[in-house]
Design an enzyme around this catalytic site. Sequence first.
Site, short mmCIF file in Angstrom:
data_model
loop_
_atom_site.label_atom_id
_atom_site.label_comp_id
_atom_site.label_asym_id
_atom_site.label_seq_id
_atom_site.Cartn_x
_atom_site.Cartn_y
_atom_site.Cartn_z
N ASP A 1 33.02 -9.90 -30.78
CA ASP A 1 31.37 -9.82 -30.99
C ASP A 1 31.00 -8.38 -30.71
O ASP A 1 31.57 -7.72 -29.94
CB ASP A 1 30.70 -10.49 -29.74
N HIS B 1 21.99 -13.56 -33.99
CA HIS B 1 22.04 -12.92 -32.82
C HIS B 1 20.92 -13.00 -32.14
O HIS B 1 19.72 -13.50 -32.66
CB HIS B 1 22.43 -11.62 -32.87
N GLY B 2 20.91 -13.21 -31.09
CA GLY B 2 19.68 -13.25 -29.89
C GLY B 2 19.06 -14.41 -30.02
O GLY B 2 17.81 -14.48 -30.20
N THR C 1 22.64 -14.96 -23.16
CA THR C 1 21.98 -15.11 -22.04
C THR C 1 21.56 -16.54 -21.39
O THR C 1 21.60 -16.43 -20.23
CB THR C 1 20.53 -14.43 -22.85
O1 LIG Z 1 23.76 -12.42 -29.98
C1 LIG Z 1 24.13 -12.57 -28.70
C2 LIG Z 1 23.64 -13.26 -27.67
O2 LIG Z 1 22.25 -13.13 -27.54
P1 LIG Z 1 21.24 -13.86 -26.32
O3 LIG Z 1 21.02 -12.60 -25.64
O4 LIG Z 1 19.91 -14.29 -27.07
O5 LIG Z 1 22.14 -14.84 -25.84
N1 LIG Z 1 25.35 -11.76 -28.70
O6 LIG Z 1 26.01 -11.21 -29.44
C3 LIG Z 1 25.74 -11.64 -27.34
C4 LIG Z 1 25.72 -10.28 -26.88
C5 LIG Z 1 26.94 -10.07 -25.80
C6 LIG Z 1 26.55 -8.45 -25.22
O7 LIG Z 1 25.60 -8.68 -24.49
NA NA Z 2 29.20 -11.72 -33.31
ZN LIG Z 3 24.51 -10.16 -30.84
#
Ligand SMILES: O=C(COP(=O)(O)O)N(O)CCCCO
Ligand code: NA
Ligand SMILES: [Zn+2]
Length: 305
Positions: free
Chosen positions: A80, A208-209, A254
């Site tokens: 990631d 993501h996120g 998260t």
């Molecule tokens: O897109 C995400 C996770 O998103 P979210 O914060 O909404 O769970 N990630 O790529 C995980 C990030 C890992 C480093 O902190």
């Molecule tokens: Na990724």
């Molecule tokens: Zn991410």
Amino acid sequence: MLVTGLEILKKARAEGYGVGAFNTNNMEFTQAILEAAEELRSPVILALSEGAMKYGGRALTRMAVALAQEARVPVAIHLDHGSSYESVLKALREGFTSVMIDKSHEDFETNVRETKRVVEAAHAVGVTVEAELGRLAGIEEHVAVDEKDALLTNPEEARIFMERTGADYLAVAIGTSHGAYKGKGRPFIDHPRLARIAELVPAPLVLHGASAVPQELVERFRAAGGEIGEAAGIHPEDIKKAISLGVAKINTDTDLRLAFTALIREALGKNPKEFDPRKYLGPAREAVKEVVKSRMELFGSVGKA
Ligand SMILES: O=C(COP(=O)(O)O)N(O)CCCCO
Ligand code: NA
Ligand SMILES: [Zn+2]
């Protein structure tokens, strides 16, 4: 069984469901994620960030690859947010089957050049590649149009980017952001923009996120002594709509962290005399597993293995 990210995601986009990419940093998260996948017969992506690789080292990467090989459902081991060519090479050497090179903060030409270089190396050893175009940023609806364009993924650019790099799947910026504070209330997700990107980019798209940051989990975390501000995540309806438009990989970190930490705080608070780690890591592991299962239900990947 251990498969590439593309094997999992190509089928997901074609059949209109999403597959979770869940971050792990330790044994308990890894067990929770893989047990949830097996119980629900769901494909799954185990995501390790560079920080996770630094924290867990060989103990983590060897465990992830070995358990993925033995799993009765398709599992990809994914780097990631790989930040450099060297970091990607390390993941390839560890047996990862999917790698992200994230050069979305660079100018377009640099992103193309660096991504292309990683695609050549990864494809040479049968591993598939996630790239990113656009800047993850929660956007308030009133944000000026030109500012949105500067941040969010440009559909036409995305088409050219994927053709020039040969990347296998694309992380898009449509209003999500990492962490627990994704905007006041329900974050604005630019679905029309996503629809346009999906028309021009046939490859699986990545969100993501995407954590939901559910209020009941936030309250449970607070009640157990955690401190967190006005937290908000992505609404389940926005996730389902994004999947219907072409998103195949959905990143969740998260929500797992909040669940794990809330349960540990509860266990330690309930019994100050306890000092057997299994007594607080065990319940925390179960909580992570429940979150993973609920995400798989939402994504529609249950029974797709
Ligand atoms: O897109 C995400 C996770 O998103 P979210 O914060 O909404 O769970 N990630 O790529 C995980 C990030 C890992 C480093 O902190
Ligand atoms: Na990724
Ligand atoms: Zn991410």
